[in-house]
Scaffold this motif. Structure first.
Motif, short mmCIF file in Angstrom:
data_model
loop_
_atom_site.label_atom_id
_atom_site.label_comp_id
_atom_site.label_asym_id
_atom_site.label_seq_id
_atom_site.Cartn_x
_atom_site.Cartn_y
_atom_site.Cartn_z
N THR A 48 60.05 40.38 17.46
CA THR A 48 58.62 40.63 17.50
C THR A 48 57.85 39.34 17.68
O THR A 48 58.18 38.32 17.09
N THR A 51 50.50 37.55 18.76
CA THR A 51 49.63 36.56 19.39
C THR A 51 48.19 37.05 19.38
O THR A 51 47.89 38.15 18.93
N ASP A 55 48.12 37.38 27.42
CA ASP A 55 49.46 37.74 27.89
C ASP A 55 50.34 36.53 28.18
O ASP A 55 51.52 36.69 28.50
N TYR A 58 53.24 36.44 25.65
CA TYR A 58 54.18 37.55 25.80
C TYR A 58 55.00 37.39 27.08
O TYR A 58 56.23 37.56 27.07
N SER A 61 57.54 34.64 26.61
CA SER A 61 58.63 34.97 25.67
C SER A 61 59.62 35.96 26.27
O SER A 61 60.83 35.80 26.12
N LYS A 62 59.12 36.99 26.95
CA LYS A 62 60.04 38.00 27.49
C LYS A 62 60.85 37.45 28.66
O LYS A 62 61.93 37.95 28.95
N HIS A 71 55.57 43.12 21.35
CA HIS A 71 54.39 42.26 21.35
C HIS A 71 53.28 42.92 20.53
O HIS A 71 52.83 44.02 20.83
N LYS A 145 50.11 47.97 20.63
CA LYS A 145 50.06 46.55 20.32
C LYS A 145 49.14 46.22 19.15
O LYS A 145 49.25 45.16 18.54
#
Length: 240
Positions: A48, A51, A55, A58, A61-62, A71, A145
């Motif tokens: 997880t 933020t 975006d 996210y 990170s992905k 996220h 989210k």
């Protein structure tokens, strides 16, 4: 610009695990930061990420940890965004809209949440169409989210980035003496000192056997369970 990655430790406190000093905050920079973290700690599993409503984090990170990463948006940043946009709403409507939004955020039943959100958009669409358009565009389709009813899983038992905000306030006030810093070497020195202090505080808690936040909650649940009367318990299986 200082970019900080922070986790919630076993004692329910924020702990900084990585920093990046960069002239800009982009998806590429964030991806590089997470790639370094993954290379240094290949066995770490990130489930997880919380933020602000951006975006960049996210997407970065992905790209490193995969599309399965969840996220979450910080409730404090969501709340601030709503308050800013409510300024364009008729004054007599602002409080009612804000109260309904707060109810939506904290609703834990997903079915009831969906019903209330539909009622909210339908009711206010003719009265404040611009705000409803903003809500539908940026939040309605991303309820997973920010709505609490979608957070029935382990996420460090927090819904805001206050650990991070608190850390940055401590860094500026206690380690940079409240002064505007323009030198990278001063910043690095301050980060090394605050990391050392954080490490020793955690080590002390572990040595003293401090009960962590999760253990406290489990103890409270166990205590409440012991207060259940025997006649209020129904056997559903001979083995249980």
């Amino acid at each position: 610009m200082l970019i900080t990655v922070m986790i919630a430790d076993d004692h329910g406190q924020g702990y900084p695990v990585a920093w990046c000093i960069s002239s800009q905050e982009t998806t590429e920079v964030v991806q590089l930061l997470f790639q370094v973290i993954k290379d240094r700690s290949p066995n770490v599993k990130v489930r997880t990420l919380m933020t602000d409503d951006d975006d960049i984090w996210y997407n970065g990170s992905k790209a490193v940890f995969g599309n399965e990463i969840l996220h979450l948006l910080c409730h404090w940043h969501v709340d601030r965004s709503w308050k800013n946009h409510l300024r364009s709403v008729a004054k007599e409507h602002q409080l009612n809209i804000y109260q309904t939004l707060c109810i939506l955020v904290h609703e834990v039943d997903r079915s009831l949440f969906t019903t209330r959100m539909t009622q909210f958009t339908e009711y206010w669409n003719t009265r404040e169409p611009n705000f409803v358009k903003y809500f539908n565009t940026y939040y309605k389709e991303r309820a997973d989210k920010w709505a609490r009813c979608y957070r029935h899983f382990s996420h460090a038992d927090t819904d805001t980035n206050m650990y991070l905000e608190s850390f940055h306030a401590k860094l500026k006030t206690n380690y940079l003496n409240g002064k505007v810093n323009r030198r990278v070497d001063f910043l690095i020195d301050a980060l090394l000192r605050i990391e050392q202090d954080c490490f020793f505080k955690v080590a002390q808690k572990q040595r003293l056997g401090t009960i962590n936040k999760q253990e406290v909650k489990e103890a409270h649940r166990h205590k409440r369970g012991l207060q259940i009367k025997a006649e209020d318990v129904t056997d559903i299986d001979d083995n249980h």
